[in-house]
Design a protein around this motif. Sequence first.
Motif, mmCIF file in Angstrom:
data_model
loop_
_atom_site.group_PDB
_atom_site.id
_atom_site.type_symbol
_atom_site.label_atom_id
_atom_site.label_comp_id
_atom_site.label_asym_id
_atom_site.label_seq_id
_atom_site.Cartn_x
_atom_site.Cartn_y
_atom_site.Cartn_z
ATOM 1 N N ARG A 33 53.442 28.964 18.239
ATOM 2 C CA ARG A 33 53.989 30.553 18.012
ATOM 3 C C ARG A 33 53.777 31.016 18.944
ATOM 4 O O ARG A 33 55.017 32.533 18.907
ATOM 5 C CB ARG A 33 53.712 30.921 16.574
ATOM 6 C CG ARG A 33 52.305 31.793 16.495
ATOM 7 C CD ARG A 33 51.698 31.925 15.038
ATOM 8 N NE ARG A 33 51.430 30.297 14.973
ATOM 9 C CZ ARG A 33 51.307 30.539 13.552
ATOM 10 N NH1 ARG A 33 51.689 31.113 12.526
ATOM 11 N NH2 ARG A 33 50.968 29.337 12.154
ATOM 12 N N LYS A 102 59.548 20.261 20.795
ATOM 13 C CA LYS A 102 58.176 21.277 21.465
ATOM 14 C C LYS A 102 57.495 21.620 22.562
ATOM 15 O O LYS A 102 57.876 19.649 22.748
ATOM 16 C CB LYS A 102 58.099 21.957 20.463
ATOM 17 C CG LYS A 102 58.219 22.827 19.599
ATOM 18 C CD LYS A 102 57.512 24.147 18.704
ATOM 19 C CE LYS A 102 58.086 24.970 17.855
ATOM 20 N NZ LYS A 102 57.429 25.736 17.015
ATOM 21 N N ASP A 161 45.632 21.688 7.673
ATOM 22 C CA ASP A 161 46.702 21.424 9.085
ATOM 23 C C ASP A 161 47.902 20.601 7.996
ATOM 24 O O ASP A 161 48.676 20.545 8.182
ATOM 25 C CB ASP A 161 46.190 20.938 9.628
ATOM 26 C CG ASP A 161 45.065 21.269 10.452
ATOM 27 O OD1 ASP A 161 45.773 22.661 11.122
ATOM 28 O OD2 ASP A 161 44.687 20.476 11.716
ATOM 29 N N TYR A 175 58.901 28.498 11.379
ATOM 30 C CA TYR A 175 58.134 28.986 10.301
ATOM 31 C C TYR A 175 58.339 29.245 8.950
ATOM 32 O O TYR A 175 59.676 29.633 8.524
ATOM 33 C CB TYR A 175 57.558 29.866 10.838
ATOM 34 C CG TYR A 175 56.574 29.025 12.271
ATOM 35 C CD1 TYR A 175 55.100 28.836 12.629
ATOM 36 C CD2 TYR A 175 57.135 29.393 13.795
ATOM 37 C CE1 TYR A 175 55.162 28.250 13.901
ATOM 38 C CE2 TYR A 175 56.752 29.001 15.205
ATOM 39 C CZ TYR A 175 56.049 28.599 14.899
ATOM 40 O OH TYR A 175 55.361 27.905 16.091
ATOM 41 N N ALA A 176 57.377 29.486 7.842
ATOM 42 C CA ALA A 176 57.261 29.658 6.899
ATOM 43 C C ALA A 176 55.943 30.183 5.934
ATOM 44 O O ALA A 176 55.122 29.377 7.225
ATOM 45 C CB ALA A 176 57.389 28.800 5.383
ATOM 46 N N ARG A 224 42.618 33.412 18.105
ATOM 47 C CA ARG A 224 43.711 33.012 17.520
ATOM 48 C C ARG A 224 44.218 33.075 16.043
ATOM 49 O O ARG A 224 45.284 33.374 16.043
ATOM 50 C CB ARG A 224 43.793 31.044 18.082
ATOM 51 C CG ARG A 224 44.725 30.790 17.804
ATOM 52 C CD ARG A 224 45.221 29.412 18.321
ATOM 53 N NE ARG A 224 45.767 28.485 18.167
ATOM 54 C CZ ARG A 224 47.448 28.621 18.518
ATOM 55 N NH1 ARG A 224 47.473 29.580 19.837
ATOM 56 N NH2 ARG A 224 48.420 27.841 18.954
ATOM 57 N N HIS A 228 46.894 35.174 15.266
ATOM 58 C CA HIS A 228 48.021 34.300 14.322
ATOM 59 C C HIS A 228 48.417 35.385 12.630
ATOM 60 O O HIS A 228 49.700 35.852 12.337
ATOM 61 C CB HIS A 228 47.216 33.106 13.306
ATOM 62 C CG HIS A 228 47.941 31.725 14.387
ATOM 63 N ND1 HIS A 228 47.659 31.801 15.593
ATOM 64 C CD2 HIS A 228 47.808 30.915 13.708
ATOM 65 C CE1 HIS A 228 48.338 30.471 15.782
ATOM 66 N NE2 HIS A 228 47.817 30.040 15.133
HETATM 67 N N1 LIG Z 1 38.169 22.970 18.868
HETATM 68 C C1 LIG Z 1 39.258 23.628 19.483
HETATM 69 O O1 LIG Z 1 38.078 24.929 20.527
HETATM 70 C C2 LIG Z 1 40.136 24.254 19.000
HETATM 71 C C3 LIG Z 1 41.537 24.937 19.764
HETATM 72 C C4 LIG Z 1 42.467 24.785 19.240
HETATM 73 C C5 LIG Z 1 43.228 24.040 18.336
HETATM 74 N N2 LIG Z 1 42.494 23.204 17.534
HETATM 75 C C6 LIG Z 1 42.149 22.752 16.249
HETATM 76 O O2 LIG Z 1 43.548 22.199 16.596
HETATM 77 C C7 LIG Z 1 43.832 22.154 15.258
HETATM 78 C C8 LIG Z 1 45.710 22.969 15.791
HETATM 79 O O3 LIG Z 1 45.754 24.446 15.877
HETATM 80 P P1 LIG Z 1 46.533 25.480 16.485
HETATM 81 O O4 LIG Z 1 46.356 26.363 17.038
HETATM 82 O O5 LIG Z 1 47.373 24.541 17.074
HETATM 83 O O6 LIG Z 1 47.026 26.055 14.822
HETATM 84 P P2 LIG Z 1 48.502 26.234 14.335
HETATM 85 O O7 LIG Z 1 48.962 27.399 15.129
HETATM 86 O O8 LIG Z 1 47.766 26.227 13.023
HETATM 87 O O9 LIG Z 1 49.168 24.680 14.036
HETATM 88 C C9 LIG Z 1 48.848 24.002 13.300
HETATM 89 C C10 LIG Z 1 50.541 22.986 13.132
HETATM 90 O O10 LIG Z 1 51.114 23.748 12.368
HETATM 91 C C11 LIG Z 1 52.333 23.849 12.364
HETATM 92 N N3 LIG Z 1 52.919 25.531 11.593
HETATM 93 C C12 LIG Z 1 51.364 26.570 11.833
HETATM 94 N N4 LIG Z 1 51.402 27.546 11.097
HETATM 95 C C13 LIG Z 1 52.601 26.751 11.114
HETATM 96 C C14 LIG Z 1 54.113 27.482 9.830
HETATM 97 N N5 LIG Z 1 53.311 28.649 8.932
HETATM 98 N N6 LIG Z 1 55.067 26.988 9.284
HETATM 99 C C15 LIG Z 1 55.060 25.818 9.795
HETATM 100 N N7 LIG Z 1 54.481 25.576 10.554
HETATM 101 C C16 LIG Z 1 53.339 25.896 11.349
HETATM 102 C C17 LIG Z 1 52.272 24.751 13.583
HETATM 103 O O11 LIG Z 1 53.636 24.327 14.421
HETATM 104 P P3 LIG Z 1 53.465 24.896 16.162
HETATM 105 O O12 LIG Z 1 53.071 24.219 17.514
HETATM 106 O O13 LIG Z 1 55.419 24.683 16.117
HETATM 107 O O14 LIG Z 1 53.331 26.804 16.392
HETATM 108 C C18 LIG Z 1 51.354 23.268 14.585
HETATM 109 O O15 LIG Z 1 51.909 22.209 14.950
HETATM 110 C C19 LIG Z 1 43.439 23.375 14.413
HETATM 111 O O16 LIG Z 1 43.130 22.279 12.995
HETATM 112 C C20 LIG Z 1 42.398 23.814 14.791
HETATM 113 O O17 LIG Z 1 41.255 24.053 14.441
HETATM 114 C C21 LIG Z 1 40.371 23.362 18.022
#
Ligand SMILES: NC(=O)c1ccc[n+]([C@@H]2O[C@H](COP(=O)([O-])OP(=O)(O)OC[C@H]3O[C@@H](n4cnc5c(N)ncnc54)[C@H](OP(=O)(O)O)[C@@H]3O)[C@@H](O)[C@H]2O)c1
Length: 251
Positions: A33, A102, A161, A175-176, A224, A228
């Motif tokens: 986002r 995307k 997730d 998004y929702a 992050r 968010h």
């Molecule tokens: N260990 C580390 O350092 C590290 C670093 C980064 C991420 N991660 C892990 O990788 C995973 C993904 O990370 P992230 O930062 O991409 O998580 P995120 O922003 O919460 O997004 C996760 C997924 O859900 C979708 N999504 C999130 N919120 C939404 C909403 N309100 N409505 C509809 N769709 C929604 C996102 O779509 P969009 O992509 O289109 O927003 C994405 O496909 C997580 O489990 C995180 O813990 C780990």
Amino acid sequence: METTLFHQITWAWIALAAVTFAYLLRRNAPYGRHVQAGWGPTIPNRLGWFLMEFTVMVVFLMALLWEKRPISTMVWVLSGCFLLHYLNRSLIFPLRLRTAGKRMPLIIALSAIGFNLMNGFLLGYCFANFVDYRSDWWTDARFIGGQALFWIGLAINWHADHILIRLRKPGSTGYAIPQGGLFKWISCPNLLGEMIEWTGFALMCWHLPAFAFMIWTIANLAPRAIAHHRWYKATFPDYPAVRSAFIPFLV
Ligand SMILES: NC(=O)c1ccc[n+]([C@@H]2O[C@H](COP(=O)([O-])OP(=O)(O)OC[C@H]3O[C@@H](n4cnc5c(N)ncnc54)[C@H](OP(=O)(O)O)[C@@H]3O)[C@@H](O)[C@H]2O)c1
């Protein structure tokens, strides 16, 4: 490599995490986002996730197995936890994403690959060369407590997730407001779960690279989660006021 040099490199890596944390509190990592124009060439989101996360397993296993030393059962158990997480993150998670059309900046994918190369190397090399768990480590409170935290964190991360991915119908990208599970109290249980997971991993491994990995995860994900949360409140006027970013009632 000498133990001292290895530790110096790991401490320098931890120092870089502190700098990254300070930077990310001011500027959001531009993917998902928070994606913005002006970050150079982009690649498809799903491909980005695969490239970013698969590398870590390759490097970890190379560093672990390169010198063909015998690997203890304990090290295999700890490595198994690490690899299980990354099998999901690199292969299953990207395929499940509803992320049609995307893209993410190439620079984000490259920096995540760099992050994963370093962590994978430090962990694998340390397991192969510097650790020798005593036979009573299986019953040590650090191992048992770390295991408990790791599996609780993993369950929270996977569950959250799963809820987020299913918020979208296939083909849509909007998004929702997420509901259910820990979303009742916090905006980002997936990120909290991941931080708990790697804290548990650091406890059960009890070596510097595992703590470095925990610190890096918190440095990436705490800012992050805050970003968010701010975004949710600015985007949805009816966003539940009781929710915090990632620690219920606190942050
Ligand atoms: N260990 C580390 O350092 C590290 C670093 C980064 C991420 N991660 C892990 O990788 C995973 C993904 O990370 P992230 O930062 O991409 O998580 P995120 O922003 O919460 O997004 C996760 C997924 O859900 C979708 N999504 C999130 N919120 C939404 C909403 N309100 N409505 C509809 N769709 C929604 C996102 O779509 P969009 O992509 O289109 O927003 C994405 O496909 C997580 O489990 C995180 O813990 C780990």
